[in-house]
Structures are given as structure tokens and as C-alpha cells.
Design a protein around this motif. Structure first.
Motif, PDB file in Angstrom:
ATOM      1  N   LYS A   1     -21.501  23.205-109.375  1.00 36.00           N
ATOM      2  CA  LYS A   1     -20.195  22.897-109.971  1.00 36.00           C
ATOM      3  C   LYS A   1     -19.512  21.797-109.153  1.00 36.00           C
ATOM      4  CE  LYS A   1     -19.341  27.433-112.043  1.00 36.00           C
ATOM      5  NZ  LYS A   1     -18.388  28.580-112.132  1.00 36.00           N
ATOM      6  N   ILE A   2     -19.104  20.738-109.863  1.00 32.50           N
ATOM      7  CA  ILE A   2     -18.517  19.558-109.211  1.00 32.50           C
ATOM      8  C   ILE A   2     -17.099  19.350-109.713  1.00 32.50           C
ATOM      9  CG2 ILE A   2     -18.669  17.038-108.976  1.00 32.50           C
ATOM     10  CD1 ILE A   2     -21.711  17.304-109.200  1.00 32.50           C
ATOM     11  N   SER A   3     -16.202  19.051-108.793  1.00 36.52           N
ATOM     12  CA  SER A   3     -14.834  18.655-109.142  1.00 36.52           C
ATOM     13  C   SER A   3     -14.686  17.165-108.858  1.00 36.52           C
ATOM     14  CB  SER A   3     -13.815  19.447-108.315  1.00 36.52           C
ATOM     15  OG  SER A   3     -12.506  18.993-108.592  1.00 36.52           O
ATOM     16  N   TYR A   4     -14.259  16.412-109.875  1.00 36.71           N
ATOM     17  CA  TYR A   4     -14.261  14.944-109.798  1.00 36.71           C
ATOM     18  C   TYR A   4     -12.850  14.388-109.935  1.00 36.71           C
ATOM     19  CZ  TYR A   4     -15.345  10.114-111.313  1.00 36.71           C
ATOM     20  OH  TYR A   4     -15.407   8.756-111.444  1.00 36.71           O
ATOM     21  N   VAL A   5     -12.462  13.511-109.014  1.00 34.94           N
ATOM     22  CA  VAL A   5     -11.204  12.760-109.119  1.00 34.94           C
ATOM     23  C   VAL A   5     -11.561  11.305-109.371  1.00 34.94           C
ATOM     24  CG1 VAL A   5      -9.159  11.926-107.892  1.00 34.94           C
ATOM     25  CG2 VAL A   5      -9.865  14.319-107.661  1.00 34.94           C
ATOM     26  N   SER A   6     -11.179  10.808-110.542  1.00 29.89           N
ATOM     27  CA  SER A   6     -11.488   9.440-110.943  1.00 29.89           C
ATOM     28  C   SER A   6     -10.460   8.464-110.394  1.00 29.89           C
ATOM     29  CB  SER A   6     -11.507   9.374-112.475  1.00 29.89           C
ATOM     30  OG  SER A   6     -11.536   8.039-112.917  1.00 29.89           O
TER      31      SER A   6
ATOM     32  N   LEU B   1      -7.692  24.871 -99.967  1.00 35.72           N
ATOM     33  CA  LEU B   1      -8.818  24.578-100.843  1.00 35.72           C
ATOM     34  C   LEU B   1      -9.853  25.682-100.626  1.00 35.72           C
ATOM     35  CD1 LEU B   1     -10.536  21.131-101.344  1.00 35.72           C
ATOM     36  CD2 LEU B   1     -11.888  23.188-101.042  1.00 35.72           C
ATOM     37  N   ALA B   2     -10.167  26.405-101.695  1.00 34.20           N
ATOM     38  CA  ALA B   2     -11.153  27.487-101.608  1.00 34.20           C
ATOM     39  C   ALA B   2     -12.426  27.050-102.333  1.00 34.20           C
ATOM     40  CB  ALA B   2     -10.594  28.766-102.221  1.00 34.20           C
ATOM     41  N   GLN B   3     -13.281  26.322-101.611  1.00 36.10           N
ATOM     42  CA  GLN B   3     -14.501  25.818-102.230  1.00 36.10           C
ATOM     43  C   GLN B   3     -15.542  26.935-102.349  1.00 36.10           C
ATOM     44  OE1 GLN B   3     -16.982  22.704-100.259  1.00 36.10           O
ATOM     45  NE2 GLN B   3     -16.359  21.439-101.981  1.00 36.10           N
ATOM     46  N   LEU B   4     -16.264  26.933-103.450  1.00 39.22           N
ATOM     47  CA  LEU B   4     -17.302  27.940-103.657  1.00 39.22           C
ATOM     48  C   LEU B   4     -18.467  27.724-102.690  1.00 39.22           C
ATOM     49  CD1 LEU B   4     -17.508  27.918-107.577  1.00 39.22           C
ATOM     50  CD2 LEU B   4     -16.342  29.602-106.142  1.00 39.22           C
TER      51      LEU B   4
ATOM     52  N   GLN C   1     -12.655  25.561-109.330  1.00 39.03           N
ATOM     53  CA  GLN C   1     -13.714  26.274-108.613  1.00 39.03           C
ATOM     54  C   GLN C   1     -14.946  25.371-108.571  1.00 39.03           C
ATOM     55  OE1 GLN C   1     -13.412  29.740-107.349  1.00 39.03           O
ATOM     56  NE2 GLN C   1     -11.346  28.927-107.542  1.00 39.03           N
ATOM     57  N   ALA C   2     -15.316  24.909-107.386  1.00 44.70           N
ATOM     58  CA  ALA C   2     -16.410  23.939-107.283  1.00 44.70           C
ATOM     59  C   ALA C   2     -17.167  24.122-105.983  1.00 44.70           C
ATOM     60  CB  ALA C   2     -15.854  22.521-107.373  1.00 44.70           C
TER      61      ALA C   2
END
Length: 492
Positions: free
Chosen positions: A373-378, A299-302, A440-441
Motif C-alpha cells: 500500500k502506497i500513499s502518494y503526494v503529487s 504518522l502510523a505507517q503499516l 494506511q500505507a
């Protein structure tokens, strides 16, 4: 006490090129509390359906008991709960139902409310109570922990611990350890049964895997050594054979009989080495068939320009006139792994949706960093349909990376050709997680990411979060996962 005997079971779905089971044989004692484990898509629910007689199959399944499946299909959720129970078991006695509900800490008044007005946790408990009303039944309990909060999971686990005669599909390690006495595992090439709880099974599996890996390494070295020795001996025998037509250094004639005997002896030795080498190859081929690959995820988080990414200050949420939660305050800083904890209905998912940017009525202050920037898993996977290729294109993520992550999460290549609507619940959840890992988050927000996901994949995801230490806010009811991952817990 009786036995369920499975003999030479073979099954594949009609029109499918995947064989789910092939010549599988084992037997189950109907008094066991059996935990059922295996990676997503291996056929756990399919096997339960075969026991129920839903599909034609080759082989034989014999049992002196009937089977009941949880969760029951509730055709009329608008009915009163007592009528839903009557539909499941028309002959039930009220005092027996109340005995079961009392153990599950469900009050009698729920029986006089419409079933669809109950919380998901209450519905689960009522259906489990109805399941255990019947005699001479072997119970097939499929993922009862989904949508149960931690407190409810502990309660249901204690309830099942007091029962016997069931197969339980669950991927919650703590839940399983408390209430089972045998493990039924679907491996890559076979099905095995072991006595003990999940932790006992896992220790035995690791011990067996390590033994096979060590044996495999030893045999690889033996095969190489024997191959090289056989080639050298074979070469020497040919060289010696050539001297039969030559002379000794002294000029006297060579002893062709002696040389022929020596060459034959060397050739025999070479053949013996080749046989030993072949035996080692055959022994090696019997190893590693059931070792599960769990490659490391990345995981390459910004990086974000400020320490603080978001903050809630005395926030209260509302759905219409109803207050969902009140006076919630916490800060999300870089490197935080924050678990939101609380009973079902306490507003955990609503807090996540507010952070993501959904329009949810609230009072108090929400601060979010600029250009965050947000990455969301519902929680919801019902929208997943169509091809993985189209899904990756619509999500604007790298398709090759996306599919590589799915491969690491035990997706077979054949799954890439299927419509996502045909995936199991766990496979659908893996699609959402793989997408999130590609995005990218600065901040990851995951809502019950482990629902339906198998234990090995849960461990992979744990290792990912511990190794790469992303900033994440999540809701998850798997106690082992939360204990390993969370750096902060916000109790609602």
C-alpha cells in the motif's frame, strides 16, 4: 536610496470575514535585500499585490519607486523568448539582457526558441533577467525557487546576492541565508523587520519566544501567589474587624480604635496585592501573542511483512521516443528515507510515478512487494476544489483526524468552511500532506512536498519524519530538508 512607508494599513478581501492586515505600520529602505517570511495564508502575496495597487485598502503606502512583480504573466508563451522579454520591457538593450543571462548561465540561443519550449528552470531565469533590466524599480519576487533543482537554486541565490532593492518570498532556508540582509516577517499580530539573514531572524525569534515563555510562567506563578495572599489578608482583616465587638481574654474591653486601624491596614495591604496582581495579569496579556504553535504531527505507517518493499534494476524510462533516464537501480527497504536527486528533466518524478503504478514506458525490471500500500503526494494541486469534508470522504480517510492535522499545520478553523480552490498554494499542499498522513500505507512517496509550504511547517514535517522514521521515497529541492531527512540519496 529612498523609503517605502506603510502607515496604518488595513485590508480584508471584499465579502470576507478575515482581516488580513489591521493598522500595520513600518518602512522599508529600497536598497535592502529583504526576505519575506510568514506562515501560509498570512498575506505575503496579498501584501505584494497591495504594493502593486491591485486592491483598495485603508491606510497609506508611499514610495518614490515603481514596483515590478515576479513571476510575470506571459500572455503568449508560444512567442520567441526574445519577444516575451520585449513584451515585458520594450526598451531593453540586448547587451544588458545578455549580461544578466550570462550571470544566470543561460545561453543566448534560448532567445530564439519559443518560450514554452524552455524548461521551467530556464523560464524562471529568463524572467528574472528581464526583471532586473529596469531602473528605479523595487522588485517583488514571489517564490522563484519552485520548480528549480538544487543546482539552479544555488545559482539564482548567488545571482540575487549580487543585486539589491527587492522583497523575496521564499521558504528555502539555505536559499534565503545566502542572498538577503533583512527579514520582513508577518507574525500573528503584527509585521516586524529585522536586520540579518533568515538564520539570524530565527535565532532572535527563538530567543524572544523563550524569554516570553519564561516571563509568562513567572507571571502565572506571581498571579497565583498574589491572589492567594490577597485572599488570606482580606480574610484576616474581616476576622480582626469582628473582634471590635468582642472582649479580650482578660475580660477588659477591646481597643476598638486599635483594631479598626489594624483591620484597615490589612485591607489596604490586600488591595495593594490585588493591584499588583492586576498589573501582572496585564503584563502577561502582552506576551505570547506572536509565538507560533508547531505541535507534533504523527504518522502510523503499516508494517510490511518483508524487508524489501520495492526495487528498480537497470530501469530506463521513455516518453515516446525520448529517453528520460537510463540504467537506474536502487532498492527500497523498510526504514529507508530515499531522496531522488538530479537536475530538472532527469526523470525524478517519472521514477516516483512508476513506483506508484502509473503506466510509464520503461525497460529493465521493477519489483514491488505483494499487497504493498502506497500513499502518494503529487506535485500538482490544481485538482483541489470543493469542501474539505467531501475531500476526506472521497479519499476514505477520517475527517476528524484529517482536520486535526491541518489545524496543527496552522489552518484556522475558518478555512474549513472555504472551497479548496480559494486556498493559497501552501495550504493546498498541506491538504495533500495531511491526507497522506491519514492514509494506511507501507510506503510514502512524496513529489516536491514542500513547494509553497512555510518554514515552520517544513520543520514540523522534518520532525515528524525523524521521529516516526517511515519508509519514504521523495523528491525535494530544499537542501536543508534533504540534509536532515535522507538516509540514502539516489542521483539521477
Amino acid at each position: 536610496m529612498s523609503l517605502i512607508k506603510v502607515t496604518n494599513l488595513t485590508f480584508a478581501y471584499e465579502g470576507s470575514y478575515d482581516t488580513i492586515f489591521e493598522n500595520v505600520s513600518f518602512q522599508i529602505d529600497t536598497s535592502w535585500k529583504l526576505g519575506f517570511t510568514g506562515r501560509n495564508g498570512r498575506g505575503k502575496t496579498t501584501f505584494l499585490n497591495l504594493l502593486l495597487g491591485k486592491y483598495p485598502y485603508s491606510g497609506h503606502i508611499s514610495a518614490q519607486v515603481g514596483f515590478d512583480y515576479f513571476p510575470f504573466h506571459v500572455a503568449h508563451s508560444e512567442w520567441l523568448t526574445m519577444d516575451v522579454v520585449s513584451d515585458i520591457d520594450p526598451d531593453y538593450e540586448h547587451w544588458m539582457l545578455m549580461r544578466e543571462l550570462t550571470q544566470l548561465r543561460v545561453s543566448e540561443d534560448v532567445l530564439y526558441r519559443p518560450f514554452d519550449s524552455l524548461s521551467q528552470g530556464e523560464q524562471t531565469k529568463v524572467l528574472l533577467a528581464a526583471l532586473f533590466l529596469k531602473d528605479n524599480r523595487f522588485l517583488l519576487i514571489d517564490e522563484p525557487t519552485n520548480h528549480l533543482d538544487m543546482e539552479a537554486r544555488e545559482l539564482v541565490s548567488d545571482y540575487l546576492k549580487s543585486k539589491s532593492g527587492f522583497i523575496l518570498v521564499s521558504h528555502d532556508r539555505v536559499f534565503l541565508d545566502n542572498c538577503i540582509d533583512h527579514v520582513l516577517s508577518i507574525n500573528k499580530t503584527n509585521i516586524e523587520i529585522q536586520r540579518g539573514n533568515f538564520s539570524d531572524w530565527w535565532v532572535n525569534k527563538e530567543r524572544q519566544d523563550n524569554f516570553e515563555l519564561a516571563e509568562n510562567d513567572k507571571l502565572k506563578k506571581d498571579i497565583k501567589r498574589l491572589s492567594e495572599a490577597a485572599q488570606r489578608t482580606n480574610q484576616w482583616s474581616h476576622e480582626v474587624e469582628k473582634t471590635k465587638n468582642g472582649t479580650r481574654n482578660s475580660g477588659s474591653k477591646v481597643d476598638k480604635g486599635y483594631i479598626g486601624h489594624k483591620a484597615a491596614k490589612m485591607m489596604k495591604r490586600s488591595k495593594s496585592m490585588e493591584h499588583r496582581q492586576q498589573a501582572a495579569i496585564e503584563e502577561k496579556s502582552g506576551l505570547l501573542k506572536n509565538i507560533e504553535t508547531a505541535e507534533s504531527l504523527k504518522l502510523a505507517q503499516l508494517a510490511y511483512h518483508a524487508r524489501e518493499l520495492a526495487a528498480l534494476d537497470h530501469v530506463s524510462l521513455y516518453y515516446g521516443e525520448r529517453q528520460v533516464c537510463s540504467d537506474v537501480s536502487f532498492t527500497v527497504e523498510q526504514g529507508d528515507r530515499i531522496a531522488l536527486s538530479g537536475k530538472n528533466g532527469s526523470g525524478k518524478s517519472s521514477i516516483l510515478k512508476l513506483l506508484v503504478g502509473e503506466d510509464i514506458a520503461h525497460t529493465g525490471t521493477l519489483r514491488k512487494g505483494s499487497r504493498l500500500k502506497i500513499s502518494y503526494v503529487s506535485q500538482d494541486t490544481s485538482q483541489l476544489r470543493g469542501s474539505l469534508t467531501d475531500f476526506a470522504r472521497e479519499a476514505e480517510i477520517d475527517e476528524s483526524l484529517f482536520k486535526a492535522i491541518l489545524r496543527k499545520l496552522d489552518f484556522a478553523r475558518v478555512q474549513f468552511e472555504k472551497d479548496m480552490s480559494a486556498f493559497s498554494g501552501g495550504q493546498k499542499k498541506k491538504v495533500l500532506i495531511a491526507r497522506s498522513l491519514c492514509e494506511q500505507a507501507h510506503l510514502h512517496i512524496w513529489d516536491e512536498p514542500l513547494n509553497f509550504i512555510d518554514v515552520l511547517s517544513r520543520m514540523q514535517i522534518e520532525e515528524l519524519l525523524l521521529e516516526h522514521a517511515p519508509t519514504i521515497v521523495f523528491v525535494e529541492h530544499d537542501r536543508a530538508f534533504c540534509d536532515h531527512i535522507a538516509t540514502k540519496i539516489v542521483e539521477l
